[in-house]
Design a protein around this motif. Structure first.
Motif, short mmCIF file in Angstrom:
data_model
loop_
_atom_site.label_atom_id
_atom_site.label_comp_id
_atom_site.label_asym_id
_atom_site.label_seq_id
_atom_site.Cartn_x
_atom_site.Cartn_y
_atom_site.Cartn_z
N LYS A 104 -15.40 37.20 -10.41
CA LYS A 104 -15.85 37.59 -11.97
C LYS A 104 -16.71 36.20 -12.39
O LYS A 104 -17.69 36.24 -12.90
N ASP A 105 -16.12 34.93 -12.04
CA ASP A 105 -16.63 33.64 -12.42
C ASP A 105 -17.92 33.48 -11.51
O ASP A 105 -18.89 32.60 -11.87
N TYR A 106 -18.08 34.05 -10.11
CA TYR A 106 -19.11 33.84 -9.43
C TYR A 106 -20.06 34.41 -9.35
O TYR A 106 -21.16 34.34 -8.54
N ALA A 107 -20.03 35.76 -9.71
CA ALA A 107 -20.95 36.92 -9.29
C ALA A 107 -22.31 36.45 -9.84
O ALA A 107 -23.40 36.53 -8.98
N GLY A 145 -13.68 41.56 -11.02
CA GLY A 145 -14.90 40.73 -10.27
C GLY A 145 -15.57 42.02 -9.79
O GLY A 145 -17.03 41.84 -9.62
N LEU A 146 -14.92 43.31 -9.46
CA LEU A 146 -15.85 44.39 -9.00
C LEU A 146 -16.87 44.77 -10.32
O LEU A 146 -18.10 44.87 -9.96
N LYS A 147 -16.47 44.71 -11.32
CA LYS A 147 -17.25 44.96 -12.57
C LYS A 147 -18.38 44.17 -12.71
O LYS A 147 -19.50 44.53 -13.08
N GLU A 148 -17.91 42.91 -12.67
CA GLU A 148 -19.10 41.99 -12.89
C GLU A 148 -20.34 42.03 -11.88
O GLU A 148 -21.41 41.64 -12.04
#
Ligand code: SAM
Length: 331
Positions: A104-107, A145-148
């Motif tokens: 989420k933070d890295y996408a 994370g997947l959503k982002e």
């Protein structure tokens, strides 16, 4: 530019680079609870060393690079490293395999660095089971994370599920259903024999054929997808009727795809591995650090290609489980 062919005329155009042996999860089929003895940080290849290998490989026809680990997103400076990698002439398909905990933070940063896609490893959609499998309480982080990843355009988002009989095979249909609603590629991977605390047994490995049967019985026919888009690699691709996404089946154990193997692996401590399942490794770190010229690095790459075995021997009596775990090799 010379393209590299191995002794069996396979074109080698894919390099998988493990950037770290550190991981923020402890998946039972990959690591013991206390983790594994870590490689000293000075023995891990520095980014400039990895970039040098990547540049030389690209000058000989390597066009695809996948970054893995350990967990690649725990290594400091990963986004900057990816940016440099993506600017190497000839590298046109750069991707990362991650457990998604930090995604989420890295996408956004990964996308801005030139990354095309991510593969996210996820083996259960149930919080308790996720915790049991990974020894971490991060299911929510991975789903975020997947959503982002989808939101910033790291698409198609690929989700890799390792299927272990009696452990998570009752979730195959739930995973497959995701491909109906979301444009994700849900890929089912056979459980492979590596050293781990869980202890691989053949009867825990559900074959791709069995997985396909389970999906078709529950959700209808899987229609083959035949275009060559998205660098599917060894996955056999299918689509459920009306689905936005795809289903992939990866069968390293039951039906090997060695005849199409196009890859070399570089471990975090600087060993070129000729096959995921062979402990044959060629040290490249020494040459990277002793002042050798690019011709010496090139010769080691060529040697690794030359020594690629015709196939793996998982299904034969002579097969021995790999001495390294996946976290060390870079899955
Ligand atoms: N940390 C990253 C991740 O989780 O994707 C990259 C490294 S991890 C070792 C890469 C992949 O190897 C994961 O998808 C993991 O599920 C898979 N893996 C590890 N051990 C495995 C095994 N015994 N059989 C099949 N897949 C395995």
């Amino acid at each position: 530019m010379t393209k590299i062919l191995d002794a069996y005329s396979r074109k080698i155009d894919y390099l998988r680079i493990s950037v770290t042996d550190r991981c923020n999860l402890r998946c039972v089929y990959c690591m013991p609870p206390e983790g594994i003895p870590l490689v000293g940080s000075s023995d891990i290849l520095r980014y400039e060393e990895l970039l040098r290998v990547a540049r030389i490989a690209a000058s000989h026809g390597v066009t695809k690079i996948r970054i893995t680990g350990g967990e690649p997103l725990v290594r400091k400076g990963i986004a900057e490293f990816l940016k440099e990698l993506s600017s190497i002439p000839g590298v046109d398909d750069l991707s990362v395999t991650t457990n998604g905990v930090l995604l989420k933070d890295y996408a956004r940063r990964l996308k801005d660095a030139g990354l095309k896609r991510v593969n996210v490893s996820l083996d259960s959609l149930k919080r308790d089971r996720f915790m049991k499998m990974t020894r971490g309480d991060n299911l929510g982080d991975v789903l975020d994370g997947l959503k982002e990843a989808e939101a910033v355009g790291l698409v198609p988002v690929k989700v890799n599920m390792v299927v272990i009989k009696g452990f998570n095979d009752d979730e195959i249909t739930d995973f497959a259903k995701i491909s109906i609603e979301r444009p994700y590629h849900i890929r089912f991977i056979e459980y492979m024999p590596f050293n781990s605390s869980e202890g691989w047994q053949r009867d825990k490995c559900l074959s791709a054929r069995e997985i396909k049967d389970i999906i078709e019985k529950a959700l209808g026919e899987l229609v083959p997808v035949t275009d060559r888009k998205w660098g599917a690699g060894p996955a056999r691709r299918f689509r459920l009727q009306g689905a936005r996404g795809e289903i992939g089946l990866i069968s390293p154990v039951s039906e090997h795809f060695c005849g199409e193997c196009n890859r070399l692996r570089l471990t975090a401590d600087g060993k070129l591995r000729t096959c995921l399942f062979s402990d044959n490794e060629i040290d490249i770190r020494k040459a990277l650090r002793d002042g050798s010229g690019d011709d010496a690095i090139e010769a080691l790459l060529f040697r690794a290609v030359d020594e690629k075995p015709m196939k793996h021997y998982i299904n034969e009596n002579i097969f021995k489980k790999c001495s390294r775990t996946m976290s060390l090799i870079g899955g």
